[in-house]
Design a protein around this motif. Structure first.
Motif, short mmCIF file in Angstrom:
data_model
loop_
_atom_site.label_atom_id
_atom_site.label_comp_id
_atom_site.label_asym_id
_atom_site.label_seq_id
_atom_site.Cartn_x
_atom_site.Cartn_y
_atom_site.Cartn_z
N UNK A 73 -4.44 20.41 50.42
CA UNK A 73 -4.98 20.31 49.29
C UNK A 73 -4.11 20.18 48.05
N UNK A 74 -4.32 19.08 47.22
CA UNK A 74 -3.53 18.72 46.32
C UNK A 74 -3.61 19.88 45.23
N UNK A 75 -4.93 20.51 44.93
CA UNK A 75 -5.12 21.55 43.84
C UNK A 75 -4.17 22.57 44.25
N UNK A 76 -4.16 23.09 45.33
CA UNK A 76 -3.01 24.20 45.87
C UNK A 76 -1.73 23.90 45.52
N UNK A 77 -1.33 22.64 45.61
CA UNK A 77 -0.06 22.47 45.37
C UNK A 77 0.11 22.38 43.78
N UNK A 78 -0.90 21.61 42.90
CA UNK A 78 -0.61 21.77 41.65
C UNK A 78 -0.75 23.24 41.17
N UNK A 79 -1.41 24.06 41.44
CA UNK A 79 -1.45 25.36 41.14
C UNK A 79 -0.26 26.03 41.31
N UNK A 80 0.64 25.84 42.40
CA UNK A 80 1.62 26.43 42.78
C UNK A 80 2.79 25.70 41.77
N UNK A 81 3.02 24.42 41.56
CA UNK A 81 3.80 23.64 40.56
C UNK A 81 3.66 24.33 39.33
N UNK A 82 2.36 24.73 38.77
CA UNK A 82 2.37 25.28 37.38
C UNK A 82 2.76 26.54 37.38
N UNK A 89 1.40 30.43 29.18
CA UNK A 89 0.09 30.54 29.11
C UNK A 89 -0.55 29.52 29.90
N UNK A 90 -0.38 28.21 29.12
CA UNK A 90 -0.90 26.98 29.36
C UNK A 90 -0.84 26.63 31.02
N UNK A 91 0.36 26.96 31.39
CA UNK A 91 0.65 26.74 32.88
C UNK A 91 -0.10 27.66 33.73
N UNK A 92 0.15 28.82 33.40
CA UNK A 92 -0.77 29.73 34.26
C UNK A 92 -2.21 29.64 34.26
N UNK A 93 -2.96 29.21 33.19
CA UNK A 93 -4.28 28.96 33.11
C UNK A 93 -4.54 27.57 33.78
N UNK A 100 -2.92 26.66 36.53
CA UNK A 100 -2.80 27.41 37.81
C UNK A 100 -4.23 27.69 38.34
N UNK A 101 -4.86 28.54 37.49
CA UNK A 101 -6.07 29.28 37.73
C UNK A 101 -7.14 28.12 37.95
N UNK A 102 -7.14 27.14 36.94
CA UNK A 102 -8.14 26.04 37.01
C UNK A 102 -7.96 25.22 38.48
N UNK A 124 -5.20 35.80 44.82
CA UNK A 124 -4.27 34.99 44.06
C UNK A 124 -4.44 34.86 42.82
N UNK A 125 -5.85 34.51 42.27
CA UNK A 125 -6.25 34.27 40.92
C UNK A 125 -5.99 35.60 40.13
N UNK A 126 -6.55 36.83 40.87
CA UNK A 126 -6.27 37.98 40.19
C UNK A 126 -4.99 38.25 39.80
N UNK A 127 -3.89 37.86 40.56
CA UNK A 127 -2.43 38.10 40.38
C UNK A 127 -2.09 37.16 39.43
N UNK A 128 -2.37 35.97 39.26
CA UNK A 128 -2.18 35.28 38.13
C UNK A 128 -2.45 35.60 36.88
N UNK A 129 -4.01 36.08 36.87
CA UNK A 129 -4.31 36.73 35.42
C UNK A 129 -3.55 37.80 35.17
#
Length: 306
Positions: free
Chosen positions: A207-216, A242-246, A248-250, A269-274
């Motif tokens: 999944x590309x969203x997973x790769x993008x989240x990790x890259x963020x 904050x923008x990158x981590x936001x 990632x959560x998106x 994973x979402x909770x840890x990023x928050x």
């Protein structure tokens, strides 16, 4: 996520089944795009390139040569050169025997790999709205309308590996050689074309969203390292992190909306990023949490691509 299918085309279609280009970009569906930085997209492309390189390193040279010699034999028979065809089949048989001697339990021998990328530029909210519309259409029996909408709901790279089936392919080559010895050229061609049509294609989806989240998350950590630690971050750097981590959560939300990942693993994973956002905002050291998030991403990718 692994699926198997057979290519039913014979020699003419075989070259189409194994594109030499590493990546084919399919049409995109555009609805209110979620923006990602050039840095993040470059990181995603680097991960894609690394994946294709790793898969190509796993290809078996002997199997690739056996496939090439099979095609050479068919060409020779079309030119009525029986001896050249027999020689090519002898080489193919030898290559296959080498593979089986080295690994008797191997059932599929990889001969080619390619990547297809599908992407949808939209928001998680728009995806959920579209899912509701699809559900309504299916409830009303309007399956073809629903199918067209579903077709666009993909954001992924698909790694396709073509494999020789070692339980049947070597026997087919030997059978074709025996038929040629008996003067049954037309029958041998049919046998070889049938063998080529049984090549198995395995697919693994990332999944590309997973790769993008990790890259963020990686981009946020790079900014932190560049600043020399959380205590020396400028307000601008804090905003960038904050923008990158936001983002990632998106992207994790997008992965869930598209049906790639849901449940406890994604929620953790979402909770840890928050929590990471809160730690950085409070000026607390966060290396251990970054490490934990990296391990979680690796675990998720390993599970989703098997």
């Amino acid at each position: 996520m692994l699926r198997k299918s057979k290519l039913l085309a014979a020699t003419a279609a075989l070259s189409l089944a194994f594109p030499t280009a590493a990546c084919a970009q399919e049409a995109e569906t555009e609805i209110e795009p979620v923006e990602t930085t050039e840095e993040v997209e470059a990181d995603v492309q680097a991960q894609t390139d690394k994946t294709i390189s790793e898969r190509r390193a796993q290809l078996l040279a002997e199997a690739t040569e056996a496939l090439s010699e099979t095609q050479k034999a068919i060409t020779a028979l079309e030119e009525e050169n029986t001896q050249e065809a027999l020689d090519a089949l002898a080489v193919a048989t030898g290559k296959l025997e080498l593979i089986l001697a080295r690994d008797p339990g191997l059932s599929l021998a990889p001969v080619d790999v390619s990547i297809v990328e599908r992407d949808v530029l939209t928001t998680p909210e728009a995806v959920r709205e579209l899912r509701d519309e699809i559900e309504e259409l299916t409830d009303e029996g309007r399956l073809q309308e629903a199918r067209r909408l579903i077709a666009g709901l993909a954001s992924e790279i698909v790694i396709r590996t073509a494999n020789l089936p070692l339980l049947t392919y070597p026997d087919a080559i030997k059978l074709a050689a025996a038929q040629l010895d008996r003067g049954e050229e037309e029958l041998a061609v049919r046998t070889l074309n049938t063998a080529l049509s049984t090549i198995v294609v395995t697919e693994a989806t990332v999944p590309l969203p997973m790769l993008r989240a990790e890259a963020s998350v990686d981009a946020a950590r790079a900014l932190l390292d560049e600043a020399g630690g959380v205590t020396t971050l400028s307000d601008e750097q804090k905003d960038q992190i904050a923008t990158h981590l936001g983002a990632a959560r998106t992207q994790l939300e997008m992965a869930e909306a598209l049906g790639y990942e849901a449940g406890d693993a994604r929620d953790e994973l979402d909770d840890d990023i928050e929590q990471l956002e809160e730690q950085i905002e409070a000026g607390e050291e966060s290396d251990s949490l970054f490490d934990s998030i990296e391990r979680q991403f690796n675990s998720l990718k390993d599970r989703l691509t098997t």
